[in-house]
Design an enzyme around this catalytic site. Structure first.
Site, PDB file in Angstrom:
ATOM      1  N   SER A 139      16.389  66.139  48.724  1.00  0.00           N
ATOM      2  CA  SER A 139      17.325  66.074  47.587  1.00  0.00           C
ATOM      3  C   SER A 139      17.999  67.432  47.464  1.00  0.00           C
ATOM      4  CB  SER A 139      16.523  65.790  46.313  1.00  0.00           C
ATOM      5  OG  SER A 139      17.306  66.001  45.158  1.00  0.00           O
ATOM      6  N   TYR A 152       9.063  66.632  40.759  1.00  0.00           N
ATOM      7  CA  TYR A 152      10.067  66.170  41.737  1.00  0.00           C
ATOM      8  C   TYR A 152      10.544  67.350  42.586  1.00  0.00           C
ATOM      9  CZ  TYR A 152      14.218  63.583  43.384  1.00  0.00           C
ATOM     10  OH  TYR A 152      15.185  62.957  44.153  1.00  0.00           O
TER      11      TYR A 152
END
Ligand code: NAD
Length: 257
Positions: A139, A152
């Site tokens: 990401s 995350y």
């Protein structure tokens, strides 16, 4: 380019980015294994529909990516793995002092540990077959941070680091390992949030997209699942044979800021 004769496993691929990547791989001729933790008629029908649409073998194999043995079992059950895409992922947003421990554990397990287990199981198979491509879906949050996303961001930074290590361990073999770092991608999940956000802020769709969702994405456009599929296909091509141990951002300029 054709990936005919290659077998691809994509974790977390019954929706969103994983499904988009699986569809592009099938379109390029690869046989595909779809995966998620569910085992519904819909999951198997999805595989059957794709097989018919692209004329390749498509199977759905249920495996929970939060469990190490099931991650390894997925590779074993697939019976062959030339291309491995680690895509399964979840999110939870909370300040670190309020972050629920079970959410931390689940995010680290699904978003990071699963890639350790699938890569460990897939590498001997790739070595035996003499070719391999590992594509880890990290990401923009594998390269930068935002508040309230500690688990995350830790997991995605971990995936980027792990990709570099595996690339070094396979550097003299015909195997590459890279991480794709998407910015905001238009998936059904994201699309579904737009009407609620429009109501919440009393804004038009365009304003929600540009000024709420894409504040950090300079292009003010979502990336698409097809673009992530195309990036994966490129990483599987001969042109990318010397691209290993790196990240490719598909983020409309997010990480250039
Ligand atoms: P999504 O929720 O549509 O897809 C996630 C997939 O993972 C689904 O198929 C889901 O069934 C599967 N999954 C969840 N838990 C699982 C488990 N325990 N075992 C097996 N499969 C499981 O979300 P998405 O947006 O398509 O995200 C896919 C990946 O892309 C994730 O790793 C996410 O972090 C990453 N990503 C997404 C965006 C975005 O804007 N959508 C941006 C950057 C990175």
């Amino acid at each position: 380019m054709t990936l005919s004769g290659k077998s691809a496993i994509i974790t977390g691929s019954n929706s969103g980015i994983g499904l988009g990547i699986a569809r592009e791989l099938a379109k390029a001729g690869a046989d595909v294994v779809l995966n998620s933790f569910t085992d519904s008629e819909k999951d198997h029908a999805l595989a059957a529909g794709m097989a018919k649409e692209f004329g390749v073998a498509v199977r759905y194999i249920q495996a929970d990516m939060s469990k190490g043995d099931q991650c390894r079992g997925l590779i074993e059950k697939a019976g062959g793995c030339d291309i491995l895409v680690n895509n399964a992922g979840i999110q939870h947003v909370a300040p670190i002092d309020e972050f629920p421990i079970e959410k931390w554990d689940a995010i680290i397990a699904i978003n990071m540990n699963s890639a350790f287990h699938t890569m460990a199981a897939a590498l001997p198979v790739m070595r035996e077959r003499g070719w391999g491509r590992i594509v880890n879906i990290a990401s923009a949050h594998g390269l930068t941070a935002s508040p309230y996303k500690a688990a995350y961001i830790a997991a995605k930074h971990g995936v980027v680091g792990m990709s570099k290590t595996v690339a070094l361990e396979t550097a003299q073999e015909p195997i590459t390992c890279n991480a794709i770092c998407p910015g905001y991608v238009l998936t059904p999940l994201v699309e579904a949030q737009i009407p609620d956000t429009m109501r919440e802020y009393n804004m038009s769709r365009e304003d929600v997209v540009k000024n709420v969702m894409l504040t950090r994405q300079p292009s003010k456009e979502f990336a698409t699942v097809e673009q992530l599929g195309g990036t994966t296909i490129f990483l599987c091509s001969d042109a990318a044979a010397q691209i290993t141990g790196t990240t490719i951002s598909v983020d409309g300029g997010w990480t250039a800021l």
